[in-house]
Each structure stands twice: as C-alpha cells, then as structure tokens.
Design an enzyme around this catalytic site. Sequence first.
Site, PDB file in Angstrom:
ATOM      1  N   VAL A 114      24.031  31.471   6.806  1.00 41.58           N
ATOM      2  CA  VAL A 114      24.655  32.798   6.373  1.00 41.58           C
ATOM      3  C   VAL A 114      24.393  33.948   7.394  1.00 41.58           C
ATOM      4  O   VAL A 114      23.015  33.938   7.734  1.00 41.58           O
ATOM      5  CB  VAL A 114      24.515  33.017   4.945  1.00 41.58           C
ATOM      6  CG1 VAL A 114      25.578  34.340   4.602  1.00 41.58           C
ATOM      7  CG2 VAL A 114      25.133  31.949   4.184  1.00 41.58           C
ATOM      8  N   LYS A 134      29.436  32.645   6.642  1.00 46.23           N
ATOM      9  CA  LYS A 134      28.790  31.242   6.512  1.00 46.23           C
ATOM     10  C   LYS A 134      29.395  30.330   7.519  1.00 46.23           C
ATOM     11  O   LYS A 134      30.444  29.999   7.612  1.00 46.23           O
ATOM     12  CB  LYS A 134      28.987  30.810   4.948  1.00 46.23           C
ATOM     13  CG  LYS A 134      28.295  29.292   4.892  1.00 46.23           C
ATOM     14  CD  LYS A 134      28.513  28.658   3.678  1.00 46.23           C
ATOM     15  CE  LYS A 134      27.783  29.296   2.545  1.00 46.23           C
ATOM     16  NZ  LYS A 134      26.496  28.969   2.383  1.00 46.23           N
ATOM     17  N   ASP A 168      26.018  22.153  -7.546  1.00 48.83           N
ATOM     18  CA  ASP A 168      24.959  22.761  -6.897  1.00 48.83           C
ATOM     19  C   ASP A 168      24.460  24.082  -7.410  1.00 48.83           C
ATOM     20  O   ASP A 168      24.212  25.118  -6.793  1.00 48.83           O
ATOM     21  CB  ASP A 168      24.873  22.709  -5.369  1.00 48.83           C
ATOM     22  CG  ASP A 168      23.442  22.648  -4.749  1.00 48.83           C
ATOM     23  OD1 ASP A 168      22.574  22.730  -5.415  1.00 48.83           O
ATOM     24  OD2 ASP A 168      23.260  23.027  -3.450  1.00 48.83           O
ATOM     25  N   GLY A 216      20.464  33.980   5.228  1.00 54.64           N
ATOM     26  CA  GLY A 216      20.287  32.809   4.209  1.00 54.64           C
ATOM     27  C   GLY A 216      20.598  31.473   4.911  1.00 54.64           C
ATOM     28  O   GLY A 216      21.347  31.530   6.097  1.00 54.64           O
ATOM     29  N   GLY A 268      21.776  27.527   3.465  1.00 52.26           N
ATOM     30  CA  GLY A 268      22.089  26.450   2.442  1.00 52.26           C
ATOM     31  C   GLY A 268      22.304  25.159   2.718  1.00 52.26           C
ATOM     32  O   GLY A 268      22.295  24.763   3.952  1.00 52.26           O
ATOM     33  N   ALA A 269      22.744  24.484   1.780  1.00 52.61           N
ATOM     34  CA  ALA A 269      23.179  23.179   2.137  1.00 52.61           C
ATOM     35  C   ALA A 269      24.300  22.893   3.007  1.00 52.61           C
ATOM     36  O   ALA A 269      24.324  21.803   3.504  1.00 52.61           O
ATOM     37  CB  ALA A 269      23.368  22.471   0.636  1.00 52.61           C
ATOM     38  N   GLY A 312      25.350  25.143   5.223  1.00 55.68           N
ATOM     39  CA  GLY A 312      25.202  26.075   6.558  1.00 55.68           C
ATOM     40  C   GLY A 312      24.469  27.164   6.456  1.00 55.68           C
ATOM     41  O   GLY A 312      23.598  27.429   5.522  1.00 55.68           O
TER      42      GLY A 312
END
Length: 784
Positions: free
Chosen positions: A512, A527, A622, A505, A507-508, A510
């Site tokens: 994963v 992460k 978020d 994954g 995300g905002a 960093g």
Amino acid sequence: MAAVLIFFLFLSTFCLAKISAQQNHPNISLDSSLTPTGNSSAWLSRSGLFAFGFYKQGNGYVVGIFLAGIPQRTLVWIAKRDSPNFSSNVSLVLSSDRARLVLQQTGSPEVAIASPSERISSASMLDSGNFVLYNSDGRIIWQSFDYPTNTLLPSQRLGTGKELISSASETDDSTGIFRLSMQTDGNLVQYPIGTAPVASYSYWSSGTYGSGSNMTLNLEDDGYLYLINSSINILRNITEGGYPTHKIINLMKIDVDGIFRLYSISLDRGNQSIRWESTKNKCDPKGLCGLNGFCTRNDTVAYCKCIPGFDFVDQGNWRSGCERNFTAESCKTKGIGDKFTIMSEPGTVWEIESYKEFDAATEEDCANACLQDCNCEVAFFKDGRCGKQKLPLRFGIRSTTDSNIALVKVGVLNGSINEDKMPGNLPKSSKKEVRMDVLISGISLSIFGILILSIAVIFVYRNRKWAYTKLSPNIGVKFIEDVAPTAFTFAELEQATNEFNEEVGRGAFGTVYKGILPYSQKVVAVKRLERVLAEGEKEFQNEITVIGKTHHRNLVRLLGYCLDGIKRLLVYEYMCNGSLADVLFKPENHPCWDERIRIACDIARGILYLHEECETQIIHCDIKPQNILMDDNRCAKISDFGLAKLLNHDQTRTYTAVRGTRGYVAPEWHRKLPVTVKADVYSFGIVLLEIICCRKSVDWNTSEDQAILEEWAYDCYEAGEIHKLVGGDEVVDLRKLERMIKIAIWCIQDEPTLRPSMKKVLLMLEGTVEIPVPPCPTSFFSAV
C-alpha cells in the site's frame, strides 16, 4: 379391567426401576461433604453424565444438578434458587447430626437443602438426573424430581399442583417471571408469575380442562411429551417423540423468555437443538417487557420498547421495564394541564383496567379528556370508546390487527420532551390552534421560496454544464467516484503516488502506498495487488463491482481501480491513524476502556454488514488488527474485504485452502471442513481479546501460561480473575469486562455451530441480550 391391569403394570415397572436404580448407583454416605473448589465439588452419577454439587454462576456458586458429561455444562435443577450465590468457603454436608443435607459456612447459620421427615441413611446421584435420599431401609424419602425448578428430564413427571418456573436471566438461575402450571383441573397452563390462575392471564394452554384428577406431564427418553391422568389415559400428546437417543439426551425447559421448549443435547459436543416449542411468536408470553414496556417483533426476533416519555429502568436489560424520563407533577399543582401533552402509541394491546370509560367521537376527544383529568396517566381509544386509567401498564404487545391506541400523558416543561420536537402523531387538539393570518403568511412565503429555489436551480445547472464542457474526458470520469469506483490508468496512479515512493503498509494481497489525486488533491491509499494476477479481466472487474457496491461507515471505501494488463491496483480512502494494531500494540496509543468497547462494536457492525446486509454476502477470511484501519476520529473501518472469497445469495459455505493469518484462522480451515461466515466470527473473537487486553494473541515474551491469549483469558475467566487481563493500574467496569470476555469465548468455540452470528454478537456487545456461561473453547487442545 384392562385399564386397572395396565395401571398395576405401570406401578410395577416404576417400582422395579426404583429398586434397580438403588442397586446400581453408588451411595453417598453420611458426613460426606463437598466444597466449590478442589477435587470434591460434586457427586457424580455412575455414568458421569449428571452431577449434584456446586455450579459456578457469576462471582459465586449455586447448588444444583447439572449435565457434567458434556463440554457445555447445563444446569437442570437448582437448590435454594432465590438465595444469594454462595462464596468459595462454603461446604455442602450430608450431616449425620441432624440427618439433613445442609450448607455450612463459618459465621453464618446452616442452610438446609433437604430436610425429610425421616432420618437420612445415604444418598445417590442417579443416572436419570434424580438426586435421592434414602432411609435405613433403602427407601427413597426425598428426591429432586419432586421439586422441579425450570427443567423436566426423561422419566420425570410434573404432578398436579406442581410448576416449572423460568430463570431470571441466562446467567442468573433465580426465580424468573414465567411459570408452567399443572393445575388440579387437568389443564397445563402458562402464566406470568404472580398472577391468578385465570384464563385472562394465560398465554398457552394444553386445552385439557376437566379431563380428570391427578393429571401429570411426562417426558420419555425419545422426547415424547404427553399428559396422562390417574386412569392411565393419555389425554394430550404435546410432542410426538421419536427423536434420536444415541449419545443424545432430550429434555424440556421453560426458558427465560417464557416459552417452554424440547431440546436435544449432544453428549459428545454439548451443542443443543430445539425440537419443539410452545409458540413461535416470542411476544406471546405476557409481561416479557416488564411494566410500561411492550413487545414488538422484527421477523422472528422480539424486542422491547417503552411507551412515550419513558426509558428502560436498566439500559443493559430491556426486559427490566420502563420508568418516566420526566418529573411527574402533583395533581394540586396550579396550571397542571399546561405542563403535559399526549403522545400516542397506536396498535398496542395491554391489560386494561380503566377507572372510567365513556363514548368518544375521536382520538382527540379521548386525549383531551385525559389531559383535563389530573388522575389520568394514560387513556385507551378504540372503536369510539375511551378508557382512562393510571400507570403502570403491563402485558404490552404490538399488534398489526388491533386498532387500540394508547394515549400517554407526557411532561413537557421539565422533562426530556421539548415542544419544538413533538412527534407528528400527537392528537391535533393538543397543538395550538393556527391563526388564519399566520396560515396565509406561511403559504405566501412558501410560494416565494419555491420561486427563488427554481431560479437558483436553473442558474446552477447552466453554470455546471458550461464548466463540464471545459473539462477533458479523462478528468470528467472522476465525478463518478461518489457513485461507483473510478477507472484509473496506471500512469495516473504512478503520478499520484510519486512513482510509488511512500509505502505505508504491506499486507497479504500486496503493498500500500500513499498518494494524492491531482484533480482533487484528495489523499488516497493505493494498493498494488500481487496475489490476483491469475484472474482474468472479467473476473477482476466483477469483484470490483461487488466491492464497489459495499458502503458502510465501518468499511474502508473503495474509490477506484486500475486494470492495465497484469497491473492491478485498488484506490481506497486514506486512514490517517493507521491500523488497529498501531493503536493496540503501542503502549502510548492504548485506548481507554469505553473506546475499546466502541471499537469492538464498530468492527462487529462492519462484519455484520458483509455477512448479512450487503448485496452479495462476503466472507472476509482475514479479520485481524492489521486489516482494521482507524480514521480521523479513531472510528474502526475494515479493509481488504471482498479480496478473499465472494459468495452468491444461494451459497453459504466454501471448501478451499487455508486463507488468513495464523493465530486468527478458525479451526475448520485446518481440518478442510466447510468454511462459513462463522470463520470470521472466530477471528473476531481473537481480535476482541486483543482489544480487551491491548496485546497480541501470541506473545512469547510473556510467561508460558500467558503466551497464548485465548488460553490465558479462559483460565482467568474460569478462575474468576479476569482483572488480570487488563493490568492492575487500569480502571475497568468488571461487569462489562466479564461481558466482553464471555462474548469472545463464545466466538472462539471450536465447533462453528456454537459460535453466535455477528448479529447476535453485536446485540451482546450492546447489552441488549443476556449472555450464557460459555464452555471451554476446545480448540486449545485440538490438533491443527
């Protein structure tokens, strides 16, 4: 003499006001009509503040007067409030044939709204909120102010013999269960509906008994609420008034919970605030919890509970009263005494109507007396006196000062009560006597068990201590992950993730990666942070400390971290079912309707924990499906909390740059306004709509009118077409669907103060509180 002069001045002013009102308000001519749909659904007052006509309620319409000049409509008067809601093919006509205001519907008899003794010539909706009918001389022959329902408006009077009656619920304005009565003896009193006007049934009084005839309750524009008699003597100031009146209307209302309150309503935004209320104790209104239920408080919040052996009649409405959860046996059944036991509810106060009272030395004696009397269904024990009576019980309330104990007879064999699971508060005499030989054997076995357990504890302790000394210092530190986040080296995490080989994954904050901890073979998500490099080591460790203290079943657990120079990494438990986005936005993964409700409740509980229950309040900033992960059992867990903005106990808002993801961001971010926990409530509302509809909040692959989910959802709700939101093939409980849609619309209100708290949201999702009709979320049309 002075009093008489004041009286005539008062009458003159009142008459002049009536004449002025007639001259300054447009008349509604005979044969004018309204329909629920279309452009002519209501007659407006001159200013447009008030309207008389059709008001949408549930799946139909009611006729009433409402505040039309504000974003959030408010009903202040209801016609024929106990009639079924009207369908869309009904018409409201100021009829010239019979000179009546009637409802006409094909195939049904006319329903008269007003039938004055004189012939009607015209009508007006006045700016005072009063709807009036005139005769040919221009004199008022009927007015809504003379027939109040649940609200008192400025310049309106509640006369002798008149009552205000609460609504049935926040979404149903039919007659409720509480009344405020202006009595002929001069006393203003609150009672449960259906009770005699005697002191034993009252729960609030003005204390003006015997103060004179023709007493009236009056409300002024500034919120001054007072009682006055025919001699123009003000006998009781209920409120002092002096509240703002500029672009504000002050009104008094008896609410669903039986408390009457003075409200100030903003004419600009529609939000309302309570200026005064008859009591702060929400359990004061008698009968709030229905038959066989009692009211108890948690701080300022009132809850209803059932007596032992009973469940709520309507699980979605805990004010509905309670019914038996076991089958009641006949008095003539042989061996009836063996089929019942007694369960106690101490510290509860009820309306007591005992058919037999007697002295009882103990609570057990009172309980046994009830068990031996097949006519006894409940007994009350207090101060050495026992009273037996039959059900139902009413007016129940939990008291911290009253020693009364309710002893309820409960079925044992055929009901849900199991003898093996009897609560510890049963009277001792209702349990079987313990034989001495059994008691001795039990004590002996207990001592032997304690001895064996002590030997086992010593053995395990020595064994683990030996094993611990064989471990390296680095591996030994991993044992603290159950207590606090573990500190890893970068090399350890690099090895665990096979040099960050498997990305799962992005995300905002960093990327994963999936990893396996070598010492335990535990699968984790690592992460690698990219957006917190500017923070110092101390600040980073402080954030980790806060995040590590958050433990909740609906939050992804932080297992460890790495702080190696500029390399910052977090180690989380691994969620094998991906994110909520994977579940919602892939047709093959769509959850069933009940699972959607469960997922929504899971998310709400997680956010509530962050906002109100963890040690340091956290605004997530978020909330979106990509940040909600699903575990093995598809239980929703919130991730990335604590990485946006942490608040101390004495902080409630923050001014900062826009955070979060477009489409889920609350309007106040864009306007540089204070951002509170209500920003997360807004984001939750958007996510809730996505859960309901199993689609993204913005989807330009659909038609233009459906592309923006929140706009389409509100349009469907307003049009009574909510079934369109879930597709034609899916079987959904429309009542639950409407409930979910209303919750989402409340959450995405443009004004943060209109949004409910997450605690209120969860209660609404669980069906324990009523949900009022939400206004249009004006953010659809706001500049961003």
